[in-house]
Design an enzyme around this catalytic site. Structure first.
Site, PDB file in Angstrom:
ATOM      1  N   GLU A   1       0.766  -1.557   0.201  1.00  0.00           N
ATOM      2  CA  GLU A   1       0.639  -0.202   0.123  1.00  0.00           C
ATOM      3  C   GLU A   1       0.810   1.240  -0.120  1.00  0.00           C
ATOM      4  OE1 GLU A   1      -0.276  -3.064   1.615  1.00  0.00           O
ATOM      5  OE2 GLU A   1      -2.424  -3.174   1.976  1.00  0.00           O
TER       6      GLU A   1
ATOM      7  N   LYS B   1      -0.974 -11.011  23.742  1.00  0.00           N
ATOM      8  CA  LYS B   1      -1.376 -10.514  24.464  1.00  0.00           C
ATOM      9  C   LYS B   1      -1.568 -11.736  25.378  1.00  0.00           C
ATOM     10  CE  LYS B   1      -3.865  -7.240  21.566  1.00  0.00           C
ATOM     11  NZ  LYS B   1      -4.484  -7.642  20.576  1.00  0.00           N
TER      12      LYS B   1
HETATM   13  P1  ADP Z   1       1.574  -8.560   3.513  1.00  0.00           P
HETATM   14  O1  ADP Z   1       1.068  -7.416   3.862  1.00  0.00           O
HETATM   15  O2  ADP Z   1       0.068  -9.457   2.663  1.00  0.00           O
HETATM   16  O3  ADP Z   1       2.495  -9.221   3.904  1.00  0.00           O
HETATM   17  P2  ADP Z   1       3.944  -6.928   1.872  1.00  0.00           P
HETATM   18  O4  ADP Z   1       4.155  -7.228   0.658  1.00  0.00           O
HETATM   19  O5  ADP Z   1       3.216  -5.610   1.647  1.00  0.00           O
HETATM   20  O6  ADP Z   1       2.130  -7.415   1.861  1.00  0.00           O
HETATM   21  O7  ADP Z   1       3.665  -6.342   3.943  1.00  0.00           O
HETATM   22  C1  ADP Z   1       3.438  -5.454   4.347  1.00  0.00           C
HETATM   23  C2  ADP Z   1       4.616  -5.676   5.691  1.00  0.00           C
HETATM   24  O8  ADP Z   1       5.504  -6.446   6.081  1.00  0.00           O
HETATM   25  C3  ADP Z   1       4.549  -4.660   6.471  1.00  0.00           C
HETATM   26  O9  ADP Z   1       3.158  -4.161   6.881  1.00  0.00           O
HETATM   27  C4  ADP Z   1       5.232  -4.912   7.969  1.00  0.00           C
HETATM   28  O10 ADP Z   1       3.634  -6.400   9.275  1.00  0.00           O
HETATM   29  C5  ADP Z   1       5.738  -6.233   7.913  1.00  0.00           C
HETATM   30  N1  ADP Z   1       7.356  -5.670   7.102  1.00  0.00           N
HETATM   31  C6  ADP Z   1       7.892  -4.877   5.790  1.00  0.00           C
HETATM   32  N2  ADP Z   1       9.051  -4.563   6.033  1.00  0.00           N
HETATM   33  C7  ADP Z   1       9.312  -4.925   7.788  1.00  0.00           C
HETATM   34  C8  ADP Z   1      10.183  -4.863   8.205  1.00  0.00           C
HETATM   35  N3  ADP Z   1      11.181  -4.483   7.735  1.00  0.00           N
HETATM   36  N4  ADP Z   1      10.337  -5.087   9.580  1.00  0.00           N
HETATM   37  C9  ADP Z   1       9.460  -5.816   9.917  1.00  0.00           C
HETATM   38  N5  ADP Z   1       8.102  -6.053   9.333  1.00  0.00           N
HETATM   39  C10 ADP Z   1       8.161  -5.253   7.989  1.00  0.00           C
END
Ligand code: ADP
Length: 547
Positions: free
Chosen positions: A330, A437
């Protein structure tokens, strides 16, 4: 009073035009499915992108039509990125690692009219073609000699299509707000949702994410996007590379440690980007074979939290910096990148490392805030965790085909839980649905996983909140050991005291062969939960841990 400067639309084809004009002889190298390594230049890529644009127009692609791709990182996929969006049609990158039913659902939801696919997905295409009524043409991204024998009527050959076209196609002048590319979220919960990027948003993302405090890309770099081009446009790198004129190296289908190592070594790769699991397998290969990559300076790591132990190992053993970044489909995807500020440079190594493990700070164009359950903004103290909200030039306003906007007071709720500090650094403590939690307290699954992965015998670990009669949930640790390692539950748990509060220490450890991963390379907690459906806490339990 209006400014009196030229207004040229911020459109994607201008990036490749620029690369041809000023970096025309810079190389693009691709590992191909047919076998040989393919080499050509930005000038060649631009010429062939124009031929592909002409061919797609002949096939009926019009401004706003969706053209799908099912393809690895390679030169033909790169050409299509520009050819499709350059005509005003929409490049829809489909993740081929999803299940066939999900893929045909996504192609149908997007109403793709043409789908271009790599040879490795020929049998997948044969399986799904009957369930994709919107697709008028399936284009195999290869030459005549390698065409697959498929039982589908409307099959075309990419190289034949290009050969029939002249290179004199000129890019139409598009509205910069028009849609350029479409990518679906991986849909870990519910159906995947489409995110429709505009030319303008992607161009601004390209400019800002390439800056020195973000990805710091330049024409002197040799840039290898390991993150797939079907995963949020390979984090924008197929656009950033032509912007700066960097040599591009596409790894194709082989993403194992050995293949990546050999490719990086041969091509002198200086910069790469990928999810932590890819760098884990590169690390294992480099350790086993006692080899180094002297040209490689930095690898951006994101998509999931990077275990600090992995960062430390690359830095200390191999002199390669793993640079943490955070983003989402997004967000096009860049939200933050970790680069120290001038005031932090004099800090000692440990203090700098403690900042380096955070997900980083936003480049210009992205704003972040954290809020509590009532939506009140939380302090930027580096300690208080809350729901992470974002807004900016390349952040979604609404999903493709869905009426209701996900925004809350103009901000996009990311679903992540994070802290922000006074310097702007953000640290993810969890995905909202993964927070454990326990007895009214929140336990960060990422913290527990990072501690487990700092144990020398542990390859990968995941922490899950499992229902508990007294504490609501308690943490369970699931561990996959490195090959040839043996370690007991108690030895793993003995790694925790002193690193987290006592109530955060997992109650039990389950060992499994390998952790399941999602189509975007993240540990799949959904599949893990299924795997552990019959898990019960051992009796007697550890006494009163959550007090
Ligand atoms: P999906 O939400 O379907 O897994 P995305 O590839 O858009 O697809 O993933 C985004 C999510 O990935 C973020 O909202 C976060 O939770 C996680 N994320 C991305 N980069 C990081 C990071 N460096 N550290 C922790 N979480 C991450």
């Amino acid at each position: 009073m209006q400014g009196q400067m030229m207004t040229l639309p911020l459109t994607l084809a201008s990036l490749l035009e620029h690369a041809e004009r000023y970096h025309g002889d810079t190389e693009i190298v691709s590992c191909t499915l047919e076998g040989p390594v393919h080499r050509y230049t930005y000038a060649d890529a631009h010429r062939r992108a124009r031929q592909a644009a002409s061919a797609l127009t002949r096939l009926g692609a019009r401004p706003g039509s969706r053209v799908g791709t099912l393809a690895w990182n390679g030169f033909r996929h790169f050409e299509l990125y520009y050819a499709i969006s350059g005509t005003g049609a929409i490049t829809h990158t489909v993740n081929p690692r999803l299940f066939p039913e999900q893929i045909s659902w996504i192609i149908g939801d997007a109403a793709d009219e043409v789908v271009c696919f790599d040879l490795s997905f020929a049998s997948l295409v044969e399986t799904i073609a009957k369930d994709c009524p919107s697709v008028k043409h399936w284009v195999a991204m290869t030459d005549r000699a390698h065409m697959p024998a498929l039982q589908i009527a409307n099959l075309l050959c990419y190289e034949e299509l290009l050969a029939a076209e002249s290179e004199h196609f000129s890019w139409p002048r598009l509205d910069e707000q028009s849609a350029a590319t479409l990518c679906y979220t991986s849909g870990t919960t519910g159906n995947p949702k489409g995110v429709l990027y505009s030319h303008r948003a992607t161009l601004l993302h390209t400019l800002s994410s390439s800056l020195p405090d973000a990805l710091a890309l330049s024409g002197r770099d040799v840039l290898a996007p390991v993150v797939p081009m079907f995963h949020v446009n390979a984090w924008g790198l197929p656009y950033s590379a032509p912007l700066v004129g960097a040599k591009l190296v596409f790894p194709g289908a082989n993403l194992d440690g050995e293949s990546i190592f050999k490719l990086f070594e041969r091509e002198g790769v200086t910069f790469s980007a990928g999810v932590p699991t890819v760098w884990l397998s590169l690390q294992q290969y480099m350790r086993q074979h006692c080899v180094r990559l002297p040209a490689l300076q930095r690898m951006v790591v994101g998509g999931a939290a990077c275990p600090p132990a992995l960062m430390r190992s690359f830095e200390q053993e191999f002199g390669i910096r793993l640079q943490h970044a955070w983003g989402m489909t997004e967000l096009s995807p860049t939200g933050t990148v970790n680069t120290l500020k001038a005031s932090q440079l004099p800090l000692d190594e440990e203090a700098r490392f403690a900042i380096g493990v955070k997900q980083g700070r936003p480049p210009f164009g992205v704003e972040l805030k954290t809020v509590d359950d009532e939506g009140n903004e939380l302090p930027r103290d580096g300690k208080t965790a809350g729901a992470l909200m974002v807004r900016g030039h390349w952040v979604i306003e609404r999903y493709f085909g869905l009426e209701k906007s996900p925004l809350v007071d103009g901000w996009f709720p990311t679903g992540d839980v994070a802290t922000l500090d006074a310097d702007g650094f953000m640290q993810i403590t969890d995905r909202a649905k993964d927070v454990i939690k326990s007895g009214g307290e929140w336990i960060s699954s990422i913290d527990l996983e990072n501690i487990a992965m700092s144990h020398p015998a542990v390859a990968e670990a995941a922490a899950l909140g499992i229902a508990h009669p007294k504490w609501d949930e308690r943490p369970l640790l699931v561990v996959a050991l490195k090959p040839g390692q043996a370690v007991s539950r108690d030895e793993v748990l003995a790694h925790y005291p002193g690193k987290v509060a006592r109530f955060c220490i997992p109650d039990d450890v389950v060992f499994i062969e390998a952790l399941p991963h999602t189509a975007t390379g993240k540990v799949s907690k959904v599949l893990l939960r299924e795997h552990l459906r019959d898990y019960r806490w051992p009796a007697p339990q550890r006494p009163e841990v959550a007090s």
